[in-house]
Design a protein around this motif. Structure first.
Motif, PDB file in Angstrom:
ATOM      1  N   HIS A  63       0.828  -1.209   0.000  1.00 16.73           N
ATOM      2  CA  HIS A  63       0.000   0.000   0.000  1.00 16.73           C
ATOM      3  C   HIS A  63       0.867   1.266   0.000  1.00 16.73           C
ATOM      4  O   HIS A  63       0.413   2.324  -0.438  1.00 16.73           O
ATOM      5  CB  HIS A  63      -0.939   0.030   1.207  1.00 16.73           C
ATOM      6  N   ASN A  64       2.083   1.155   0.505  1.00 16.32           N
ATOM      7  CA  ASN A  64       2.980   2.305   0.601  1.00 16.32           C
ATOM      8  C   ASN A  64       4.051   2.331  -0.489  1.00 16.32           C
ATOM      9  O   ASN A  64       4.938   3.188  -0.454  1.00 16.32           O
ATOM     10  CB  ASN A  64       3.658   2.330   1.977  1.00 16.32           C
ATOM     11  N   PHE A  65       4.009   1.420  -1.442  1.00 17.98           N
ATOM     12  CA  PHE A  65       5.054   1.359  -2.459  1.00 17.98           C
ATOM     13  C   PHE A  65       5.167   2.635  -3.289  1.00 17.98           C
ATOM     14  O   PHE A  65       6.202   2.905  -3.861  1.00 17.98           O
ATOM     15  CB  PHE A  65       4.853   0.153  -3.376  1.00 17.98           C
ATOM     16  N   SER A  66       4.132   3.429  -3.367  1.00 15.51           N
ATOM     17  CA  SER A  66       4.189   4.662  -4.169  1.00 15.51           C
ATOM     18  C   SER A  66       4.670   5.872  -3.364  1.00 15.51           C
ATOM     19  O   SER A  66       4.830   6.958  -3.913  1.00 15.51           O
ATOM     20  CB  SER A  66       2.828   4.961  -4.791  1.00 15.51           C
ATOM     21  N   VAL A  67       4.946   5.683  -2.056  1.00 16.96           N
ATOM     22  CA  VAL A  67       5.452   6.782  -1.223  1.00 16.96           C
ATOM     23  C   VAL A  67       6.841   7.169  -1.716  1.00 16.96           C
ATOM     24  O   VAL A  67       7.691   6.315  -1.962  1.00 16.96           O
ATOM     25  CB  VAL A  67       5.509   6.354   0.264  1.00 16.96           C
ATOM     26  N   TYR A  68       7.084   8.470  -1.851  1.00 17.84           N
ATOM     27  CA  TYR A  68       8.384   8.957  -2.303  1.00 17.84           C
ATOM     28  C   TYR A  68       8.841  10.097  -1.405  1.00 17.84           C
ATOM     29  O   TYR A  68       8.031  10.730  -0.715  1.00 17.84           O
ATOM     30  CB  TYR A  68       8.329   9.399  -3.769  1.00 17.84           C
ATOM     31  N   SER A  69      10.149  10.349  -1.397  1.00 24.36           N
ATOM     32  CA  SER A  69      10.708  11.412  -0.562  1.00 24.36           C
ATOM     33  C   SER A  69      12.150  11.673  -0.978  1.00 24.36           C
ATOM     34  O   SER A  69      12.735  10.916  -1.769  1.00 24.36           O
ATOM     35  CB  SER A  69      10.671  11.007   0.913  1.00 24.36           C
ATOM     36  N   VAL A  70      12.724  12.701  -0.406  1.00 24.06           N
ATOM     37  CA  VAL A  70      14.137  13.005  -0.644  1.00 24.06           C
ATOM     38  C   VAL A  70      15.015  11.866  -0.125  1.00 24.06           C
ATOM     39  O   VAL A  70      15.971  11.457  -0.778  1.00 24.06           O
ATOM     40  CB  VAL A  70      14.520  14.357   0.011  1.00 24.06           C
ATOM     41  N   GLU A  71      14.684  11.341   1.049  1.00 20.62           N
ATOM     42  CA  GLU A  71      15.470  10.242   1.614  1.00 20.62           C
ATOM     43  C   GLU A  71      15.394   8.998   0.733  1.00 20.62           C
ATOM     44  O   GLU A  71      16.410   8.324   0.509  1.00 20.62           O
ATOM     45  CB  GLU A  71      14.991   9.909   3.033  1.00 20.62           C
ATOM     46  N   LEU A  72      14.229   8.674   0.228  1.00 24.59           N
ATOM     47  CA  LEU A  72      14.103   7.535  -0.680  1.00 24.59           C
ATOM     48  C   LEU A  72      14.890   7.774  -1.962  1.00 24.59           C
ATOM     49  O   LEU A  72      15.508   6.847  -2.499  1.00 24.59           O
ATOM     50  CB  LEU A  72      12.634   7.244  -0.984  1.00 24.59           C
ATOM     51  N   THR A  73      14.905   9.001  -2.441  1.00 23.68           N
ATOM     52  CA  THR A  73      15.692   9.326  -3.643  1.00 23.68           C
ATOM     53  C   THR A  73      17.173   9.091  -3.380  1.00 23.68           C
ATOM     54  O   THR A  73      17.879   8.493  -4.195  1.00 23.68           O
ATOM     55  CB  THR A  73      15.449  10.791  -4.071  1.00 23.68           C
ATOM     56  N   ARG A  74      17.660   9.564  -2.235  1.00 26.11           N
ATOM     57  CA  ARG A  74      19.075   9.362  -1.876  1.00 26.11           C
ATOM     58  C   ARG A  74      19.416   7.881  -1.841  1.00 26.11           C
ATOM     59  O   ARG A  74      20.420   7.447  -2.426  1.00 26.11           O
ATOM     60  CB  ARG A  74      19.354  10.007  -0.517  1.00 26.11           C
ATOM     61  N   LEU A  75      18.583   7.098  -1.177  1.00 23.90           N
ATOM     62  CA  LEU A  75      18.830   5.661  -1.092  1.00 23.90           C
ATOM     63  C   LEU A  75      18.776   4.995  -2.463  1.00 23.90           C
ATOM     64  O   LEU A  75      19.633   4.168  -2.797  1.00 23.90           O
ATOM     65  CB  LEU A  75      17.806   5.000  -0.162  1.00 23.90           C
ATOM     66  N   TYR A  76      17.776   5.346  -3.241  1.00 20.47           N
ATOM     67  CA  TYR A  76      17.583   4.754  -4.567  1.00 20.47           C
ATOM     68  C   TYR A  76      18.804   4.978  -5.454  1.00 20.47           C
ATOM     69  O   TYR A  76      19.345   4.047  -6.051  1.00 20.47           O
ATOM     70  CB  TYR A  76      16.332   5.373  -5.182  1.00 20.47           C
ATOM     71  N   LEU A  77      19.254   6.217  -5.531  1.00 16.03           N
ATOM     72  CA  LEU A  77      20.400   6.532  -6.378  1.00 16.03           C
ATOM     73  C   LEU A  77      21.672   5.847  -5.873  1.00 16.03           C
ATOM     74  O   LEU A  77      22.466   5.324  -6.668  1.00 16.03           O
ATOM     75  CB  LEU A  77      20.592   8.049  -6.475  1.00 16.03           C
ATOM     76  N   ALA A  78      21.860   5.820  -4.569  1.00 13.56           N
ATOM     77  CA  ALA A  78      23.065   5.192  -4.012  1.00 13.56           C
ATOM     78  C   ALA A  78      23.045   3.678  -4.194  1.00 13.56           C
ATOM     79  O   ALA A  78      24.062   3.078  -4.564  1.00 13.56           O
ATOM     80  CB  ALA A  78      23.196   5.556  -2.531  1.00 13.56           C
ATOM     81  N   ILE A  79      21.905   3.045  -3.936  1.00  9.01           N
ATOM     82  CA  ILE A  79      21.811   1.587  -4.091  1.00  9.01           C
ATOM     83  C   ILE A  79      22.033   1.195  -5.551  1.00  9.01           C
ATOM     84  O   ILE A  79      22.783   0.261  -5.846  1.00  9.01           O
ATOM     85  CB  ILE A  79      20.451   1.068  -3.567  1.00  9.01           C
ATOM     86  N   CYS A  80      21.403   1.902  -6.466  1.00  8.17           N
ATOM     87  CA  CYS A  80      21.562   1.565  -7.892  1.00  8.17           C
ATOM     88  C   CYS A  80      22.980   1.820  -8.378  1.00  8.17           C
ATOM     89  O   CYS A  80      23.486   1.089  -9.237  1.00  8.17           O
ATOM     90  CB  CYS A  80      20.533   2.311  -8.734  1.00  8.17           C
ATOM     91  N   SER A  81      23.627   2.817  -7.832  1.00  7.09           N
ATOM     92  CA  SER A  81      25.033   3.050  -8.172  1.00  7.09           C
ATOM     93  C   SER A  81      25.885   1.862  -7.727  1.00  7.09           C
ATOM     94  O   SER A  81      26.759   1.391  -8.467  1.00  7.09           O
ATOM     95  CB  SER A  81      25.515   4.340  -7.510  1.00  7.09           C
ATOM     96  N   GLU A  82      25.625   1.354  -6.536  1.00  7.30           N
ATOM     97  CA  GLU A  82      26.353   0.189  -6.043  1.00  7.30           C
ATOM     98  C   GLU A  82      26.032  -1.052  -6.875  1.00  7.30           C
ATOM     99  O   GLU A  82      26.911  -1.883  -7.130  1.00  7.30           O
ATOM    100  CB  GLU A  82      26.034  -0.046  -4.564  1.00  7.30           C
TER     101      GLU A  82
END
Length: 191
Positions: free
Chosen positions: A28-47
């Motif tokens: 139900h919360n999969f569409s929640v977005y934020s600056v913190e989620l953006t930071r994690l997303y970009l860092a995880i995908c970079s790794e």
């Protein structure tokens, strides 16, 4: 000096676990977005990008992939089946198969969305959401298992031994145990 990819995974694991104090990991919360989620997303995908390159080099030293579909080709040609691995967020009953699209020779949606966020964050900010972060985190977990299994196997084969994927999973210690791979072989470990 060896790059310790598992240590990077563990740091992301701490961030994800902390995130769960504020956002309930529920579909139900999969569409929640934020600056913190953006930071994690970009860092995880970079790794993920770094680890995919290293893994492909282990599988085929002559390969020089630089894009997600090129990585997929090296991995598929080497007959590795990481695309079929399902990962569980055990405490929350959520399962993900982050590389399932590779079976159809297609790019995972979470990776496509990552590229959109990376190159056009102003337009695609909403794609840095909990669902994509968790899928990319699951992908990083699977890649670590396969990378370290291959790395350990290379050394053990020289000595005439073999390590199963189960043994690799057991040897990689997690402080928080946020994710678990959901293969038949892991069920054997619990017996």
């Amino acid at each position: 000096m060896e790059a310790n990819y598992w240590q990077y995974y563990l740091s992301f694991e701490e961030d994800i676990d902390r995130l769960f104090r504020y956002i309930e990991p529920s579909e139900h919360n999969f569409s929640v977005y934020s600056v913190e989620l953006t930071r994690l997303y970009l860092a995880i995908c970079s790794e993920i990008d770094v680890l995919l390159k290293a893994y492909c080099t282990l599988l085929d030293a002559d390969s020089n992939p630089s894009k997600i579909n090129e990585y997929a080709e090296v991995i598929i040609l080497s007959k590795r089946t990481l695309f079929s691995e399902t990962v569980n967020l055990q405490r929350f009953g959520i399962s993900m198969t982050p590389f399932a699209k590779w079976e159809q020779r297609s790019t995972p949606i979470w990776w496509k969305k990552h590229n959109g966020v990376k190159h056009n964050r102003d337009i695609n900010f909403k794609d840095a959401n909990l669902g994509n972060v968790l899928n990319s985190f699951a992908a990083l977990y699977v890649l670590n298992l396969y990378y370290y299994h291959e790395l350990n196997s290379i050394e053990l084969r020289k000595q005439g031994f073999f390590e199963t994927l189960e043994e690799t999973a057991v040897s990689l210690k997690s402080r928080l145990d946020v994710l678990r791979i959901d293969s038949a072989w892991l069920g054997i470990l619990g017996s």
